[in-house]
Design a protein around this motif. Structure first.
Motif, short mmCIF file in Angstrom:
data_model
loop_
_atom_site.label_atom_id
_atom_site.label_comp_id
_atom_site.label_asym_id
_atom_site.label_seq_id
_atom_site.Cartn_x
_atom_site.Cartn_y
_atom_site.Cartn_z
N LEU A 104 0.82 -1.57 0.29
CA LEU A 104 0.12 0.00 -0.07
C LEU A 104 0.55 0.96 0.16
O LEU A 104 0.73 2.21 -1.25
N PHE A 105 1.39 1.43 0.55
CA PHE A 105 2.74 2.58 0.87
C PHE A 105 3.32 2.47 -0.42
O PHE A 105 3.76 3.65 -1.25
N TYR A 106 4.67 1.49 -0.71
CA TYR A 106 4.43 1.89 -1.68
C TYR A 106 4.29 2.67 -3.53
O TYR A 106 4.32 2.91 -4.23
N TYR A 107 2.79 1.71 -3.36
CA TYR A 107 1.76 1.99 -4.93
C TYR A 107 1.67 2.92 -4.07
O TYR A 107 1.76 4.68 -5.46
N CYS A 108 1.06 4.37 -3.14
CA CYS A 108 1.56 5.16 -2.83
C CYS A 108 1.69 6.44 -3.09
O CYS A 108 2.16 7.52 -3.82
N LYS A 109 3.17 5.51 -2.47
CA LYS A 109 4.49 6.58 -2.70
C LYS A 109 5.01 6.62 -3.96
O LYS A 109 5.33 7.59 -4.96
N CYS A 110 5.34 5.43 -4.42
CA CYS A 110 4.12 5.91 -6.20
C CYS A 110 4.15 6.42 -7.28
O CYS A 110 4.41 7.05 -7.96
N GLU A 111 3.22 6.26 -6.74
CA GLU A 111 2.14 7.43 -7.70
C GLU A 111 2.09 8.42 -7.20
O GLU A 111 2.17 9.13 -8.25
N ASN A 112 2.41 9.01 -6.53
CA ASN A 112 2.93 10.22 -5.77
C ASN A 112 3.70 10.87 -6.66
O ASN A 112 4.02 12.03 -6.77
N CYS A 113 4.48 9.54 -6.43
CA CYS A 113 6.06 10.36 -7.42
C CYS A 113 6.11 10.44 -8.61
O CYS A 113 6.24 11.58 -9.26
N GLY A 114 5.40 10.18 -8.90
CA GLY A 114 4.90 9.23 -10.87
C GLY A 114 3.79 11.10 -11.13
O GLY A 114 4.53 11.62 -12.43
N ASN A 115 3.33 10.93 -10.38
CA ASN A 115 2.45 12.52 -10.01
C ASN A 115 3.30 13.47 -10.46
O ASN A 115 3.31 14.75 -11.53
#
Length: 166
Positions: A104-115
């Motif tokens: 969950l944290f990895y997905y959220c962090k990567c999604e925020n970094c990507g955005n």
């Protein structure tokens, strides 16, 4: 083997074993037998210390140590005691929960970094486009000014004044 334990544990937690405990064969009648015969009834608990078959106390979920110590209690399978079962299930649950939160944290962090990375890229491209557009606009204005000077048209005066005076 573990599927039988999980199924039995599920039946116990759901309270379905309470209806089995009220059948004609009570667990105490199996006390004179062995562990396998005792545990053939889902509502029974085998205690190695006293070599007795007891009705599982489904109200408390885990059998109290006064009834039978967890090391000596067997339920579902004769080879697995409650202490091992509890430790195994708690470690397995902890690994699943930790894995879930890591994902969950990895997905959220990567999604925020990507955005934010995409937004920064888009901003840089937009700035580059606007500076190029501004540069083209100034070049075009300079060419227009040159053409006006060449033909004697001043930017400040009336553009049609030359045509009025022949």
């Amino acid at each position: 083997m573990s599927l039988g334990i999980c199924l039995s544990l599920f039946l116990l937690v759901c309270g379905l074993s309470s209806s089995l405990a009220q059948s004609n064969n009570t667990c105490e009648t199996y006390s004179q037998t062995n562990c396998q015969q005792c545990l053939s009834n889902v509502s029974c608990l085998w205690c190695i210390q006293s070599s007795s078959c007891l009705t599982y106390p489904y109200q408390t979920i885990l059998p109290p140590s006064s009834l039978c110590p967890l090391n000596d209690a067997r339920w579902g399978q004769c080879g697995i005691n409650f202490q091992t079962l509890i430790i195994t299930l708690s470690v397995l649950a902890a690994v699943i929960i930790i894995g879930f939160f890591i994902c969950l944290f990895y997905y959220c962090k990567c999604e925020n970094c990507g955005n934010s990375l995409q937004e920064r890229k888009m901003q840089r491209k937009a700035e580059k486009r606007s500076t190029e557009q501004e540069h083209r606009r100034t070049e075009m204005m300079a060419r227009h000014d040159e053409i006006r000077e060449k033909y004697g048209l001043s930017k400040a005066g009336n553009a049609y004044a030359r045509f009025d005076n022949p």
